[in-house]
Design a protein around this motif. Structure first.
Motif, PDB file in Angstrom:
ATOM      1  N   VAL A 137      -1.018  -2.886  12.147  1.00 17.16           N
ATOM      2  CA  VAL A 137      -1.748  -2.835  10.884  1.00 17.16           C
ATOM      3  C   VAL A 137      -2.831  -1.771  11.008  1.00 17.16           C
ATOM      4  O   VAL A 137      -3.778  -1.912  11.774  1.00 17.16           O
ATOM      5  N   GLU A 138      -2.675  -0.697  10.258  1.00 14.84           N
ATOM      6  CA  GLU A 138      -3.613   0.419  10.336  1.00 14.84           C
ATOM      7  C   GLU A 138      -4.881   0.141   9.516  1.00 14.84           C
ATOM      8  O   GLU A 138      -4.890  -0.709   8.630  1.00 14.84           O
ATOM      9  N   GLU A 139      -5.935   0.890   9.818  1.00 17.15           N
ATOM     10  CA  GLU A 139      -7.170   0.809   9.040  1.00 17.15           C
ATOM     11  C   GLU A 139      -7.002   1.672   7.784  1.00 17.15           C
ATOM     12  O   GLU A 139      -7.399   2.826   7.745  1.00 17.15           O
ATOM     13  N   SER A 140      -6.400   1.076   6.783  1.00 16.54           N
ATOM     14  CA  SER A 140      -6.063   1.804   5.564  1.00 16.54           C
ATOM     15  C   SER A 140      -6.964   1.350   4.420  1.00 16.54           C
ATOM     16  O   SER A 140      -7.785   0.438   4.568  1.00 16.54           O
ATOM     17  N   ARG A 141      -6.760   1.972   3.262  1.00 22.56           N
ATOM     18  CA  ARG A 141      -7.502   1.587   2.064  1.00 22.56           C
ATOM     19  C   ARG A 141      -6.771   0.506   1.267  1.00 22.56           C
ATOM     20  O   ARG A 141      -7.201   0.150   0.170  1.00 22.56           O
ATOM     21  N   CYS A 142      -5.693  -0.021   1.798  1.00 22.17           N
ATOM     22  CA  CYS A 142      -4.852  -0.976   1.083  1.00 22.17           C
ATOM     23  C   CYS A 142      -5.559  -2.322   0.903  1.00 22.17           C
ATOM     24  O   CYS A 142      -5.984  -2.955   1.871  1.00 22.17           O
ATOM     25  N   VAL A 143      -5.661  -2.779  -0.346  1.00 22.24           N
ATOM     26  CA  VAL A 143      -6.316  -4.060  -0.618  1.00 22.24           C
ATOM     27  C   VAL A 143      -5.421  -5.236  -0.246  1.00 22.24           C
ATOM     28  O   VAL A 143      -5.915  -6.360  -0.063  1.00 22.24           O
ATOM     29  N   TRP A 144      -4.130  -4.990  -0.103  1.00 25.48           N
ATOM     30  CA  TRP A 144      -3.179  -6.067   0.193  1.00 25.48           C
ATOM     31  C   TRP A 144      -3.269  -6.562   1.638  1.00 25.48           C
ATOM     32  O   TRP A 144      -2.822  -7.672   1.929  1.00 25.48           O
ATOM     33  N   ARG A 173      -1.643  14.360   4.428  1.00 32.47           N
ATOM     34  CA  ARG A 173      -2.448  13.736   3.383  1.00 32.47           C
ATOM     35  C   ARG A 173      -2.434  12.216   3.495  1.00 32.47           C
ATOM     36  O   ARG A 173      -3.464  11.554   3.319  1.00 32.47           O
ATOM     37  N   LEU A 174      -1.270  11.659   3.824  1.00 34.79           N
ATOM     38  CA  LEU A 174      -1.168  10.212   4.004  1.00 34.79           C
ATOM     39  C   LEU A 174      -2.080   9.741   5.135  1.00 34.79           C
ATOM     40  O   LEU A 174      -2.762   8.715   5.016  1.00 34.79           O
ATOM     41  N   ARG A 175      -2.069  10.495   6.221  1.00 32.91           N
ATOM     42  CA  ARG A 175      -2.918  10.116   7.361  1.00 32.91           C
ATOM     43  C   ARG A 175      -4.397  10.243   7.019  1.00 32.91           C
ATOM     44  O   ARG A 175      -5.185   9.323   7.265  1.00 32.91           O
ATOM     45  N   GLU A 176      -4.774  11.379   6.468  1.00 33.03           N
ATOM     46  CA  GLU A 176      -6.192  11.646   6.218  1.00 33.03           C
ATOM     47  C   GLU A 176      -6.767  10.747   5.132  1.00 33.03           C
ATOM     48  O   GLU A 176      -7.949  10.385   5.183  1.00 33.03           O
ATOM     49  N   ASN A 177      -5.940  10.376   4.151  1.00 37.11           N
ATOM     50  CA  ASN A 177      -6.403   9.509   3.064  1.00 37.11           C
ATOM     51  C   ASN A 177      -6.315   8.024   3.407  1.00 37.11           C
ATOM     52  O   ASN A 177      -6.589   7.180   2.556  1.00 37.11           O
ATOM     53  N   ARG A 178      -5.909   7.727   4.622  1.00 37.57           N
ATOM     54  CA  ARG A 178      -5.753   6.334   5.065  1.00 37.57           C
ATOM     55  C   ARG A 178      -4.784   5.569   4.160  1.00 37.57           C
ATOM     56  O   ARG A 178      -5.034   4.446   3.774  1.00 37.57           O
ATOM     57  N   GLN A 179      -3.654   6.214   3.865  1.00 37.49           N
ATOM     58  CA  GLN A 179      -2.623   5.587   3.045  1.00 37.49           C
ATOM     59  C   GLN A 179      -1.486   4.998   3.871  1.00 37.49           C
ATOM     60  O   GLN A 179      -0.621   4.314   3.320  1.00 37.49           O
ATOM     61  N   VAL A 180      -1.465   5.255   5.173  1.00 36.32           N
ATOM     62  CA  VAL A 180      -0.481   4.619   6.050  1.00 36.32           C
ATOM     63  C   VAL A 180      -0.980   3.213   6.352  1.00 36.32           C
ATOM     64  O   VAL A 180      -2.047   3.029   6.940  1.00 36.32           O
ATOM     65  N   VAL A 181      -0.216   2.214   5.954  1.00 33.88           N
ATOM     66  CA  VAL A 181      -0.646   0.819   6.069  1.00 33.88           C
ATOM     67  C   VAL A 181      -0.051   0.142   7.301  1.00 33.88           C
ATOM     68  O   VAL A 181      -0.754  -0.532   8.047  1.00 33.88           O
ATOM     69  N   ILE A 205       6.327   5.071  10.273  1.00 32.75           N
ATOM     70  CA  ILE A 205       5.727   4.477   9.082  1.00 32.75           C
ATOM     71  C   ILE A 205       6.628   3.388   8.488  1.00 32.75           C
ATOM     72  O   ILE A 205       7.794   3.617   8.200  1.00 32.75           O
ATOM     73  N   ALA A 206       6.044   2.202   8.306  1.00 32.80           N
ATOM     74  CA  ALA A 206       6.766   1.065   7.738  1.00 32.80           C
ATOM     75  C   ALA A 206       6.240   0.663   6.374  1.00 32.80           C
ATOM     76  O   ALA A 206       6.887  -0.111   5.658  1.00 32.80           O
ATOM     77  N   GLY A 207       5.058   1.161   5.998  1.00 28.91           N
ATOM     78  CA  GLY A 207       4.477   0.824   4.700  1.00 28.91           C
ATOM     79  C   GLY A 207       3.338   1.755   4.361  1.00 28.91           C
ATOM     80  O   GLY A 207       2.616   2.205   5.252  1.00 28.91           O
ATOM     81  N   ILE A 208       3.197   2.069   3.079  1.00 30.10           N
ATOM     82  CA  ILE A 208       2.121   2.955   2.628  1.00 30.10           C
ATOM     83  C   ILE A 208       1.513   2.402   1.335  1.00 30.10           C
ATOM     84  O   ILE A 208       2.108   1.518   0.691  1.00 30.10           O
ATOM     85  N   CYS A 209       0.369   2.922   0.959  1.00 29.85           N
ATOM     86  CA  CYS A 209      -0.247   2.595  -0.329  1.00 29.85           C
ATOM     87  C   CYS A 209      -0.595   3.894  -1.043  1.00 29.85           C
ATOM     88  O   CYS A 209      -0.523   4.977  -0.461  1.00 29.85           O
ATOM     89  N   ASP A 210      -0.985   3.783  -2.298  1.00 26.68           N
ATOM     90  CA  ASP A 210      -1.436   4.974  -3.024  1.00 26.68           C
ATOM     91  C   ASP A 210      -2.921   5.204  -2.727  1.00 26.68           C
ATOM     92  O   ASP A 210      -3.542   4.487  -1.934  1.00 26.68           O
ATOM     93  N   GLU A 211      -3.510   6.197  -3.375  1.00 25.65           N
ATOM     94  CA  GLU A 211      -4.902   6.544  -3.083  1.00 25.65           C
ATOM     95  C   GLU A 211      -5.883   5.482  -3.560  1.00 25.65           C
ATOM     96  O   GLU A 211      -7.020   5.446  -3.100  1.00 25.65           O
ATOM     97  N   THR A 212      -5.464   4.616  -4.488  1.00 28.21           N
ATOM     98  CA  THR A 212      -6.350   3.542  -4.938  1.00 28.21           C
ATOM     99  C   THR A 212      -6.321   2.345  -3.995  1.00 28.21           C
ATOM    100  O   THR A 212      -7.230   1.497  -4.031  1.00 28.21           O
ATOM    101  N   GLY A 213      -5.282   2.242  -3.179  1.00 18.75           N
ATOM    102  CA  GLY A 213      -5.111   1.088  -2.304  1.00 18.75           C
ATOM    103  C   GLY A 213      -4.506  -0.114  -3.003  1.00 18.75           C
ATOM    104  O   GLY A 213      -4.299  -1.161  -2.383  1.00 18.75           O
TER     105      GLY A 213
END
Length: 257
Positions: A137-144, A173-181, A205-213
């Motif tokens: 589980v990465e430190e992403s912006r994903c609210v889920w 961009r996915l990495r830098e924006n913390r979109q890799v979940v 990568i097994a899951g991603i989110c958009d820029e809003t999380g």
């Protein structure tokens, strides 16, 4: 508290809608199955719901490529509704076939232009993968995924799960924006080649989110590890009640408190 309403999207070939609905109901939401044609004809409104869930299965038999036909329906029949749904800070999740749909509709990694920037291709191993995997589980912006442990254990069941971004720039961009979940890994969260990475996904990568999380897609099935009894080694887990997938659905409910 009023329960958030969840639209469980259905079409020909959907087969995980009941499990997904049960997961949301267990977490405290009010799920309802709605067919894509009901939305397209205006008989039902996406705006009446707080959460959109596109569950697993083989929509339209995965003809052309996995999830492509349903993705086109979303893009060309419901684009304005989806854009308004996202702008009103509602939540979307796509699981397995649902992830393929979100990516091929252009809703992931981003939704601004609704352009496809990645795909889910056939597994490198050449066969359908039906097994349990560890996910870092990465430190992403994903609210889920807020509050999830560093490593979780979920099942997968797919033949086209290899995540491939369209370019190195999009991957960066996915990495830098913390979109890799999620990334595939071992029980310590360390990534590697097959079988740790079961489909050969780029950067595991097994899951991603958009820029809003708020828009989230993943290949593993959290609804299939909702309670501890679903774990293949459940007798060794002691008194643990919930499975690793439960927190994902609970987060969606708590988002609307």
């Amino acid at each position: 508290m009023v329960k958030p309403k969840v639209l469980i999207l259905k079409t020909a070939g959907t087969n995980c809608d009941l499990e997904t609905a049960f997961a949301f109901e267990t977490a405290g939401a009010a799920p309802e199955a709605v067919h894509i044609n009901e939305l397209a004809r205006g008989e039902r409104r996406l705006a009446d719901f707080q959460i959109l869930a596109i569950s697993g299965g083989f929509s339209y038999g995965d003809d052309i490529s996995a999830g492509k036909i349903l993705a086109n329906e979303l893009k060309y029949k419901l684009f304005d509704d989806l854009r308004a749904f996202i702008q009103r800070e509602r939540l979307i999740i796509g699981i397995c076939n649902g992830f393929q749909v979100l990516v091929k509709a252009g809703l992931l990694p981003g939704h601004a232009a609704c352009a496809q920037e990645a795909t889910l291709a056939p597994n490198d191993c050449g066969v359908f993968q039906d097994k349990w995997v560890h996910l870092k589980v990465e430190e992403s912006r994903c609210v889920w995924t807020r509050g999830c442990p560093e490593v979780i254990y979920l099942p997968i069941a797919h033949g086209e799960g290899k995540f491939i971004p369209k370019s190195e720039e999009i991957l960066t961009r996915l990495r830098e924006n913390r979109q890799v979940v999620f990334r595939y890994g071992d029980d310590k969260g360390k990534t590697g080649d097959y079988p740790v990475n079961p489909n050969g996904s780029i950067d595991a990568i097994a899951g991603i989110c958009d820029e809003t999380g708020r828009v989230f897609g993943l290949m593993p099935h959290p609804e299939r590890h909702l309670i501890s009894l679903q774990h293949p080694r459940w007798t060794r887990l002691g008194t643990k009640r919930h499975g690793d997938g439960f927190q994902i659905f609970l987060n969606a409910v708590n988002y609307f408190k």
